[in-house]
Scaffold this active site. Structure first.
Site: not given
Length: 486
Positions: A174, A178-179, A192, A238, A287
């Site tokens: 995967n 993500y931050r 996540w 991906e 965010d």
């Protein structure tokens, strides 16, 4: 080695192309990654300004590239097309193959097969991302110009780190975006969210009592960077998707200390592991919702190895209330996945995900209405379509309404609706970051039927005719417009 045909082998070549097109500005004076860069970028985005390369950030040892995807034009450049719809049309052509007719049809069919054959990543033995290797005590996240974007943020965050994991049992890879909160010189908080595939990988590893290997790539080529953000089903790799978009296979290299592969042309790689059961407070963080997300416990990445190019460029993004750079990323997803949504729900004509709704809060959908309560059927189908399940508001309009013309949509949604009959209320999953839901992870949804109502839906008054000027008069005024002196 540069891929054949695709314009960008790495981040540097994309920046060169942006600069040649007048879409990049270099900032040569020192600028502080704590708040100052954020304010500069936010003002630039809201003026429709260029991508930026901060050559002398006052933290870290490398330049910082940002706002690369802030407009639809730059996003199209990133994907190597004139228009984002081009890629959507290409996807549509691949998922709806027709039987070949004659030699030209056979040739087209073979072309599609060859196109598909080029998708899988290609492994290489050496890579630019491993020109410099730091291990153990040499690892230092202070080399990176990580950002503090907002005054209330919990510290320094790395906002465009492409996170690689594998399912501990199946080996399924995967890639996610993500931050990452910098806790120390060699640890990061992994934000996540509950619905993400990496979270599922971590849950399996913890159940087995195992460490979860993680690799983070920073500064990839623009197609790989976009693919990490795309809401792909979990069974679609991906890097296969990135290969499809590039028309070339992505080159991957084995990590040095974890059993994962990363893009060979990346700028920086962080390799490490998550200890089962370990959590640290992460956040707060300003965010894309425009609000701070609260402190929550999240896993901790222990970095054992850090590799990079000899002259790396750090890549990041600013998160804030729209408009912000993620507009380009969101619009790319909207256009690329339109054929897939139409395949699932053929009655859809077009759709728009307004950036003001941060792309998952609202969907405007036009349909070819054919029977009573058709709009409500479409609403429920959308809420059952993978990541569209997070949509909080769906507005359904007739096919003659341009879903991208918000004035026209508002005219229909405000004028064509009897809210005692045309409003559908339900409950379902919402985004992890949604602050409005009374319970975390789930909340209320609404669908507005703004279509013309049918007698079979109980509307017995006879729907009125909308006023439209005659074509003859409109053409006359077009011809005489300069005469009027207006």
């Amino acid at each position: 080695m540069a891929p054949r045909g695709f314009p960008y082998e790495d981040l540097q070549s994309f920046l060169d192309a942006l600069e040649a097109a007048g879409e990049l500005r270099r900032v040569t004076v020192p600028v502080d990654p704590t708040l100052e860069i954020s304010e500069v970028v936010t003002r630039t985005v809201r003026e429709g300004g260029p991508a930026l390369l901060f050559e002398r950030p006052t933290r870290g040892s490398m330049p910082l590239a940002i706002n690369l995807f802030g407009t639809e034009k730059r996003m199209a450049m990133a994907l190597g097309v004139e228009s984002l719809d081009e890629v959507g049309d290409r996807i549509g052509g691949m998922i709806k193959p027709e039987l070949p007719v004659g030699w030209s049809g056979i040739r087209e069919g073979i072309g599609k097969v060859l196109q598909l054959k080029s998708l899988p990543p290609r492994k290489v033995k050496t890579a630019p991302c491993q020109e410099v290797v730091l291990k153990g005590d040499e690892v230092d996240l202070g080399l990176l110009p990580g950002l503090q974007v907002w005054p209330g943020d919990g510290g320094i965050f790395h906002n465009f780190g492409l996170t690689h994991t594998k399912h501990p049992e199946t080996g399924k890879r995967n890639l996610g975006l993500y931050r990452l909160q910098q806790h120390s010189r060699n640890t990061l908080g992994m934000h996540w969210q509950i619905h993400k595939d990496s979270t599922a990988h971590h849950a399996v590893a913890e159940r087995l009592g195992q460490r979860l290997p993680v690799a983070i790539a920073i500064g990839c080529d623009p197609v790989v960077s976009y693919s990490a953000s795309a809401p792909l089903p979990s069974d679609i790799d991906e890097y296969l998707f990135a290969g499809f978009l590039r028309g070339e296979r992505v080159e991957m290299v084995d990590c040095l200390t974890v059993p994962l592969q990363v893009p060979a042309e990346a700028q920086i790689i962080l390799e490490g592991y998550l200890e089962p059961g370990e959590r640290l407070p992460e956040g707060p963080f300003g965010d894309h919702t425009g609000f701070y997300t609260p402190v929550e416990p999240f896993p901790v990445l222990h970095i054992e190895c850090m590799t990079m190019r000899k002259k790396p460029i750090y890549h990041s993004i600013i998160t804030s209330k729209p408009p912000q750079e993620d507009h380009g990323l969101g619009k790319a997803t909207e256009r690329l996945f339109r054929p897939l949504l139409k395949m699932l729900i053929p009655d859809i004509v077009d759709y728009d995900l307004p950036s003001a709704g941060v792309f998952h809060n609202c969907a405007i959908v036009s349909i070819r209405k054919r029977y009573p309560k058709h709009a409500q059927k479409i609403m429920n189908a959308i809420w059952g379509a993978h990541s569209m399940s997070f949509t909080k508001l769906i507005v359904i309009v007739d096919e003659d309404c341009d879903v991208h013309d918000y004035n026209e949509v508002a005219f229909r949604a405000l004028g064509n609706v009897d809210y005692s009959r045309d409003l559908l209320l339900t409950e379902g999953p919402v985004d992890h970051l949604d602050h409005a839901s009374y319970q975390q992870f789930w909340g209320g949804k609404a669908g507005i039927d703004a279509t013309r109502k049918l007698p079979s839906e109980g509307y017995s008054r006879g729907w009125p005719e909308e006023m439209v000027m005659s074509g003859e008069v409109s053409s006359l005024v077009d011809k005489r417009w300069k005469e009027y002196g207006i």
